[in-house]
Scaffold this motif. Structure first.
Motif, short mmCIF file in Angstrom:
data_model
loop_
_atom_site.label_atom_id
_atom_site.label_comp_id
_atom_site.label_asym_id
_atom_site.label_seq_id
_atom_site.Cartn_x
_atom_site.Cartn_y
_atom_site.Cartn_z
N GLN A 82 -7.18 -17.66 1.55
CA GLN A 82 -7.47 -18.92 2.23
C GLN A 82 -6.73 -20.03 1.50
OE1 GLN A 82 -11.81 -19.23 2.33
NE2 GLN A 82 -11.72 -18.87 4.53
N LEU A 89 -7.77 -22.47 6.03
CA LEU A 89 -7.14 -21.53 6.95
C LEU A 89 -7.03 -20.17 6.27
CD1 LEU A 89 -4.29 -23.89 8.16
CD2 LEU A 89 -6.34 -23.25 9.45
N THR A 90 -7.05 -19.13 7.06
CA THR A 90 -6.90 -17.77 6.53
C THR A 90 -5.49 -17.29 6.80
OG1 THR A 90 -9.24 -17.30 6.90
CG2 THR A 90 -7.77 -15.40 6.67
N VAL A 91 -4.84 -16.79 5.76
CA VAL A 91 -3.47 -16.28 5.86
C VAL A 91 -3.48 -14.81 5.46
CG1 VAL A 91 -1.09 -16.49 5.05
CG2 VAL A 91 -2.49 -18.54 5.36
N GLU A 109 -1.59 -16.76 10.32
CA GLU A 109 -2.47 -17.83 9.83
C GLU A 109 -3.45 -18.15 10.95
OE1 GLU A 109 -1.51 -21.92 7.59
OE2 GLU A 109 -1.07 -21.98 9.75
N HIS A 112 -7.46 -22.43 12.70
CA HIS A 112 -7.08 -23.82 12.98
C HIS A 112 -8.19 -24.53 13.74
CE1 HIS A 112 -3.35 -21.45 12.63
NE2 HIS A 112 -2.97 -22.48 11.92
N SER A 126 3.48 -24.10 11.61
CA SER A 126 3.27 -22.96 10.72
C SER A 126 4.20 -21.80 11.05
CB SER A 126 1.82 -22.50 10.77
OG SER A 126 0.98 -23.44 10.15
#
Length: 162
Positions: A82, A89-91, A109, A112, A126
């Motif tokens: 994150q 946000l989670t990547v 990602e 949002h 992104s």
């Protein structure tokens, strides 16, 4: 179609992908180890991406930084973290073997929030940013070339037609 007829039925996610002609372990290491990652993405990091790690990434050329909280790591295959201090946000990075000594690298990602316009703008930015990062990683890992693509993506004092 007019713009007032546009409706989102799902929250969009940013997704970029690139074939990198290096073994998955090497591509994974390039993203996990800041000694390599700083050659193509951010300029400073406080540590390696390991499970549970909390690191700070800095882009000195932009005066920007973010905290990164590593959620999961599958050695050589996947990194989940994150980031984004204000709106987390989670990547997820995935490194899939492809043929002989190549890797299909993917980044997604998600998470949002904001208005539809804000979410779409962030996702578009992104996707562009992650595409630049993957291209820069590819150039470094395949050819030993440091493109400076992230640094040069938004040069200061540039006047554009926008």
């Amino acid at each position: 179609m007019t713009t007032d007829a546009l409706t989102l039925t799902e929250a969009p996610v940013a997704h970029a992908e690139m074939l990198i002609r290096r073994p998955p372990a090497e591509v994974f290491q390039a993203f996990a180890d800041p000694d390599v990652t700083t050659r193509f993405w951010f300029t400073k990091s406080t540590g390696t991406l390991t499970p549970g790690a909390q690191v700070q990434w800095t882009w000195e050329m932009y005066g920007a930084s973010t905290k990164v909280l590593v959620k999961e790591v599958e050695e050589g295959r996947r990194i989940l973290f994150q980031w984004n201090d204000d709106k987390p946000l989670t990547v997820e990075f995935r490194f899939t073997p492809y043929g002989e000594d190549a890797t299909f690298a993917e980044v997604t990602e998600s998470g949002h929030s904001g208005t539809g316009d804000e979410v779409v703008a962030h996702v578009a930015a992104s996707v562009g940013g992650f595409t630049i990062v993957l291209c820069a990683a590819k150039a470094l890992l395949e050819r030993g070339i440091e493109l400076n693509a992230v640094r040069d993506a938004h040069p200061g004092n540039l006047v554009t037609g926008q």
